[in-house]
Design an enzyme around this catalytic site. Sequence first.
Site, short mmCIF file in Angstrom:
data_model
loop_
_atom_site.label_atom_id
_atom_site.label_comp_id
_atom_site.label_asym_id
_atom_site.label_seq_id
_atom_site.Cartn_x
_atom_site.Cartn_y
_atom_site.Cartn_z
CB ALA A 198 5.11 -1.63 -1.94
CB THR A 236 2.57 -2.34 3.70
OG1 THR A 236 2.86 -2.09 2.32
CG2 THR A 236 3.68 -3.19 4.29
CB VAL A 252 2.94 -2.58 -8.04
CG1 VAL A 252 2.40 -1.15 -7.99
CG2 VAL A 252 4.42 -2.58 -8.41
CE LYS A 253 -2.82 -3.81 -0.46
NZ LYS A 253 -2.66 -3.62 0.99
CB VAL A 254 -2.89 -1.23 -8.49
CG1 VAL A 254 -3.66 -0.28 -9.37
CG2 VAL A 254 -1.41 -1.22 -8.85
#
Length: 223
Positions: free
Chosen positions: A61, A27, A87-89
């Site tokens: 996310a 997402t 965790v999308k960074v």
Amino acid sequence: MRYFIDTANIDQIKEAKELGILDGVTTNPTLMAKEGITGLDNILRHYKKICDIVGDGDVSAEVISTSFAGMINEGQRLADLAPNIVVKVPIIREGIKAISWFTEREIKTNCTLVFSPGQAMLAARAGASYISPFVGRVDDITWDGIALIKEISEIFNNIFAETEILAASIRSPLHIVQAAKAGADIVTCPLSAIYGMLNHPLTDSGLKKFIEDFEKASASAKS
Ligand code: E4P
């Protein structure tokens, strides 16, 4: 190759799950906004819902903060939601610092907004679980998104990187096939692009003929 779907739409995620080919979900803030999900509590609840549907597969996310402290704070809250949260960074200096921090704590990360091999290499060095090169957005500016996947894949093979190449911004069935040929480990795309892979006129005409022949034979057997 594995298939993630790039959406925050619950119905589409359920549909992909029912197909039996869903390996994960990605997402981003745009996709969450498209579903009308706003406010931290609603966003967290929505991610939890997605994680429950996906089951074993990873759910990326994305953090909104651009500071190290902010990314850590947000990322930890996201990671606490479910064991399959990634965790999308973003690939910025603070992002690399945050990926290293999450890696040390065995929290999975997806390094996003990757547009060059150098960015991919640094994210891999920091221990990102996935890097997301944006194929479609590279094509949008008349560069070659698939060539980028190929180049990163070659480098990752040379340096024995454990980071997986998650080809993102995939917009068509052709992109999916080309990403696989170029060395992507995973594609993330809209469900429509996956359905597009099924289309072939010879399948349609062949199936029509099989059914017609079966019906003709059944009718003549009855008469
Ligand atoms: C996924 O990780 C990306 O955010 C997404 O694939 C971007 O796709 P788009 O370029 O079609 O918006």
